[in-house]
Design an enzyme around this catalytic site. Structure first.
Site, PDB file in Angstrom:
ATOM      1  N   ASP A  39      -8.268   2.290   6.672  1.00 62.85           N
ATOM      2  CA  ASP A  39      -8.404   1.749   5.342  1.00 62.85           C
ATOM      3  C   ASP A  39      -9.722   0.998   5.244  1.00 62.85           C
ATOM      4  OD1 ASP A  39      -6.053   1.257   3.030  1.00 62.85           O
ATOM      5  OD2 ASP A  39      -7.763  -0.089   2.890  1.00 62.85           O
ATOM      6  N   ASP A  55     -14.200   4.315   6.053  1.00 56.98           N
ATOM      7  CA  ASP A  55     -14.529   4.795   4.710  1.00 56.98           C
ATOM      8  C   ASP A  55     -14.519   6.311   4.779  1.00 56.98           C
ATOM      9  OD1 ASP A  55     -15.706   5.635   2.348  1.00 56.98           O
ATOM     10  OD2 ASP A  55     -17.327   4.166   2.393  1.00 56.98           O
ATOM     11  N   VAL A  56     -13.606   6.956   4.040  1.00 55.70           N
ATOM     12  CA  VAL A  56     -13.447   8.407   4.171  1.00 55.70           C
ATOM     13  C   VAL A  56     -14.637   9.183   3.621  1.00 55.70           C
ATOM     14  CG1 VAL A  56     -10.932   8.299   4.202  1.00 55.70           C
ATOM     15  CG2 VAL A  56     -12.127   8.619   2.014  1.00 55.70           C
ATOM     16  N   ASN A  82      -3.696  10.017   2.758  1.00 56.91           N
ATOM     17  CA  ASN A  82      -3.241   9.335   1.554  1.00 56.91           C
ATOM     18  C   ASN A  82      -4.360   8.625   0.791  1.00 56.91           C
ATOM     19  OD1 ASN A  82      -1.050   7.902  -0.131  1.00 56.91           O
ATOM     20  ND2 ASN A  82      -2.188   6.190   0.792  1.00 56.91           N
ATOM     21  N   TYR A 147      -9.459  13.206 -12.371  1.00 59.21           N
ATOM     22  CA  TYR A 147      -8.439  12.975 -11.345  1.00 59.21           C
ATOM     23  C   TYR A 147      -7.605  14.233 -11.115  1.00 59.21           C
ATOM     24  CZ  TYR A 147      -4.431  10.827  -8.994  1.00 59.21           C
ATOM     25  OH  TYR A 147      -3.433  10.507  -8.096  1.00 59.21           O
ATOM     26  N   LYS A 151      -6.974  16.592  -7.676  1.00 54.50           N
ATOM     27  CA  LYS A 151      -5.652  16.829  -7.100  1.00 54.50           C
ATOM     28  C   LYS A 151      -5.289  18.312  -7.117  1.00 54.50           C
ATOM     29  CE  LYS A 151      -4.821  12.670  -5.832  1.00 54.50           C
ATOM     30  NZ  LYS A 151      -4.720  12.320  -4.405  1.00 54.50           N
ATOM     31  N   THR A 182       2.231   1.314  -7.976  1.00 53.24           N
ATOM     32  CA  THR A 182       1.310   0.943  -6.907  1.00 53.24           C
ATOM     33  C   THR A 182       0.309  -0.085  -7.431  1.00 53.24           C
ATOM     34  OG1 THR A 182      -0.257   2.683  -7.490  1.00 53.24           O
ATOM     35  CG2 THR A 182       1.492   3.258  -5.909  1.00 53.24           C
TER      36      THR A 182
END
Length: 252
Positions: A39, A55-56, A82, A147, A151, A182
């Site tokens: 994370d 950091d992805v 995720n 978004y 996805k 969330t």
């Protein structure tokens, strides 16, 4: 006394410090897995979770973080992709830079982490990858085109990866949550002109009449990651209060 479902297995969860990621990490640990969370802010994670900063969008950093997780866990059996960010607006509302930024996190982020974890997954007898996708991949939602596009790519990525890896014994699936309760949704509601009305609209959009709980999504992820789901691969599992499949009459 029965053996915990994930006893002896290790799991890596990205975006594991909050929301669906944290709920998933906690559930896997409660069921016997050793769990590391990647994370941006992995501080103050509850024990026994292991936090690793990553950091992805940084490929070199991802590779370093995944290797650190594999060292601390002594391997990686399960990968939960995720980490992701939201985006609002129509086709006209976001710049090219914003499109690149969101795709970089939501799609390429999964590619980077999975690519780095594959050498470890190949050595596992219970290898599983579960990607957090979204109902936005299969339902047309207003003001969510960017978004939704990311996805949709995650859904295609999941199925194609499952085909590529099936003969290696690595299962790849995804969950499609509806609007989940969330921190990101809470921040979105806080910015709304009328937070109560916006919350009511989000609740009403799902046939069950409420937001999805992070723990409910975590339970679906755990099912797909479990060795008990050994014949399940290339599947998307909706956790959306009936949003995708149901066409109900409005309440009177």
């Amino acid at each position: 006394m029965s053996t915990p479902e994930f006893a002896g297995l290790t799991a890596l969860v990205t975006g594991g410090a909050s929301g669906i990621g944290l709920a998933t990490a906690r559930l896997l640990a409660a069921r016997g897995a050793r769990v590391a969370c990647l994370d941006l802010t992995p501080d103050d994670l509850p024990k026994p979770l292991i936090g690793i900063r990553a950091d992805v969008t940084d490929d070199a950093g991802v590779r370093t973080a995944v290797e650190e997780a594999a060292r601390l866990l002594d391997g990686i059996d399960i990968l939960i992709n995720n980490a992701g960010i939201g985006a609002q607006g129509t086709l006209e509302d976001n710049t090219d830079d914003e499109w690149h930024r969101v795709f970089d996190v939501n799609v390429l982020g999964m590619v980077r982490v999975t690519r780095a974890a594959l050498p470890h997954l190949h050595r596992s007898d219970s290898a599983a990858v579960v990607n957090t996708c979204s109902i936005a991949a299969t339902a047309g939602l207003p003001d969510r085109v960017l978004y939704s596009a990311t996805k949709g790519a995650v859904l295609a990525l999941t199925r194609a990866s499952a085909a590529d890896l099936v003969h290696s014994g690595i299962r790849v699936n995804c969950v499609n949550p509806g609007t989940a309760d969330t921190p990101w949704i809470s921040r979105l509601l806080d910015r709304a002109a009328d937070p109560a009305a916006e919350r009511a609209a989000l609740d009403a959009r799902q046939p069950m009449g409420r937001l999805v709980a992070a723990e409910e999504v975590a339970a679906a992820i755990a099912y797909l990651a479990s060795p008990l789901a050994g014949s399940t691969t290339g599947t998307d599992l909706a956790v959306d209060g009936g949003m995708h499949g149901l066409r109900i009459r409005p309440r009177t």
